[in-house]
Design an enzyme around this catalytic site. Sequence first.
Site, PDB file in Angstrom:
ATOM      1  N   ARG A  62      17.093   5.512 -23.919  1.00  0.00           N
ATOM      2  CA  ARG A  62      17.545   5.906 -22.579  1.00  0.00           C
ATOM      3  C   ARG A  62      18.426   4.830 -21.925  1.00  0.00           C
ATOM      4  NH1 ARG A  62      12.249   7.416 -19.576  1.00  0.00           N
ATOM      5  NH2 ARG A  62      11.531   5.676 -20.866  1.00  0.00           N
ATOM      6  N   ASN A  85      13.073  11.528 -21.219  1.00  0.00           N
ATOM      7  CA  ASN A  85      12.299  11.922 -22.396  1.00  0.00           C
ATOM      8  C   ASN A  85      11.658  13.274 -22.139  1.00  0.00           C
ATOM      9  OD1 ASN A  85      12.826   9.531 -23.727  1.00  0.00           O
ATOM     10  ND2 ASN A  85      10.928   8.541 -23.111  1.00  0.00           N
TER      11      ASN A  85
END
Length: 802
Positions: A40, A58
Amino acid sequence: MTHAQRNSAELESVSLPEANPAKVRRRILVNGVVQGVGFRPYIYRLALEEHLTGSVFNDSSGVTIEVEGPVSAIEAFLRRLPMEAPPLAHISAIAASEMALIGDQNFRITLSDVRGRVATQIPADAATCDDCFREIFNPADRRYGYPFTNCTNCGPRFTITRRIPYDRPQTSMANYLMCVQCRAEYDDPSNRRFHAQPNACWNCGPRLWLTTPDGTAIATGDPIAETIQRLKDGQIVAIKGIGGFHLAVDATNEEAVRLLRERKRRHGKPFAVMLKNVSDAERYAVLGEAERDLLLRVERPIVLLKTRNPVRLAPSIAPRLPWLGVFLPYTPLHHLFFASGMIEALVMTSANLSDEPIAIDNLEAVTRLGLIADAFLMHDREILQRCDDSVVQLVEESPQLLRRARGFVPLPIPLPFNAPPLLAVGGHLKNTFCLALGREAYLSQHLGDLESPSGLEFFEQALDHLKRTFEIEPATIVHDLHPGYLSTQWAHRQSLPRIGVQHHHAHIAACMAEHNLSGSVIGIALDGTGYGADGHIWGGEVLIASYLSYERFGHLKYVAMPGSEAAIREPWRMAFSHLLAASGEQVFEPATLDLLGIKLQEARLLERMIARRLQSPLTSSCGRLFDAAAALILGRRRVDYEAQGAMELEGAAIDASPGIPYSVDILPGSQRWGTADEASKPWQLDPAPLFRKLLADVRRNERPAVMSHRFHRGVANAYCGLAIQARECTGIQQVCLSGGVLHNKLLAHLLRNTLLLKGFEVFLPTLVSPGDGGLSYGQAVIAAAQMASESKEAQDAKSLAP
């Protein structure tokens, strides 16, 4: 495989305008190992560099990205996404779709959104990265000397994770409250420790301490320095690591190594040695560029290397073998040991008694290892999954996994077609199990031999963990046909539908699936033991195999195993059996009996046992063939561990000049391929000429290296000859080589190169072991194929019904 190749997932469903300067918005779904690897923050930085707005988070399937901006910028973002991904990321799929514009003003990382079944994957444990290494040895850094330093690019993953998504509360770090500085790193998208779940430091993380064998703490201001001194003094120290404890001794101290063997009850089996770096490895072993790359892989496996003479290590580390199992430090603690300058080389072996699972819990370690170790270096980060070190060797310039464990598990292995939820339970020795669903197979870590209740308990614990982790509830169990295997017996106790798979068919199917082959292949499956369809012990097979079925084209001619299991532990028994089959009464000549180390009365008793089939099952095993040759060529009467004779036999031939190969007779079969002929018989390889010539060479004191090389070439030529016959009968050009005997690099080399010269396409396993460690993968592949075929037949029948 390069980083770019590993993440070369195809982009699905993307239809972007060619030259439209207007803003658009895209949702991008990324699957694979993309959680817990710094993915990320990588997306965050990439989006900022391309001046895109949107978000990343996520979810149950992996990572979802929404980006908004000019078409050209999104195209550049999509091109770069797989090519520049973090080192631990493994991207399996990228799919993009159009969205309505929202008008974000920035790009942000949002909270996880977990709904339904979790389909993403846990990263495997990874060796200390260069950035963390520099911090550990920088006196100005706040993590200077900290033995649990890690970031999103390295450290424990699988072994500390209870379930996914991979977030700190789901790991054994849940009880450690991060200090202000660690928390700031954890929350900063620009920091490489952003959401590094094991993140910690001296102020808030796990700690080390040293104890006596009864668990009493040893007063010391520096447990690492004290451990080093004890190792230099010749003590055995149990050291807690990532996937379990190691038993460690100074690898240059012969007395300490011998003491470890005695206490661990590991007689003869080689130990692995940890060395500081590649330069040190080159002082002890012969390294090429490929071997260097293997040593430096992020998985840091044990790599089998040719020993460089003169050997500077304790002689009893790998007795009678020309190879050394070498691996490099993969945790900060390991690096700190070698940084002292007092340690040159360490034996680091699994902390257990022979045939038991590795110890992982502090109390368990003291209880089980108190009579082995002189001291224990403990820490308080809980290990949730036992995981041994992986073992790799280079075969024909490709890595071959001998033991698939730390660093590789639980990364999935692709399946060539979709599988329903199923569990394949593997074999009896070197056990692994396999959970399969969709196009992915999750192979367990190496579990060892299922010889005891503790081994079966480890099997059940590991199975429960992977089922829970990946939320796979199998509807079918797949097992070996051998009724005596504990894995088969366990399968029969479960209340689920079962599918039995022949042992050698599974070996060949595993190789086929790894290389995504279709149709039928010629499968050469060579191992020690496998339950045959005729009730005999197979192990020297040539099969015509597909995923759905197999036919036995040929095999090594049956001989008896006098004493049954005793013939595995005492190779002279197999030598007697082969010589009896080859030479008849000549085996009772005094010179031959002296060679075997037995008396005439004992030899006549064995002859009667064989004639009456008393404790003397028939076998076509290639492994037992190697045992017999080792007994004659090397005088190996008894083995201390599996395949010892075969390994020593290969070692004897490692530098030998090629000689005239021993001959093996090829006996024609009566199969008529493509017809149902119940009276058909397979082709056979008769090694009687080989043993007659071998015995003559032994009697005239031929050098073992010469005899061993002639033996290897003779066996390779025989199986190549049988493959040629199979091709003439079937027209099949593709050959898969598998089975535990294919761990033998010399035999694999001779087989592959001779087959290539004869015009075959040849395939060897690399992703899974060719031995029984890869058996469960092959079982899962066969079961999935059979179930898909049955489903199609049922659908076809339904469509034809009135």
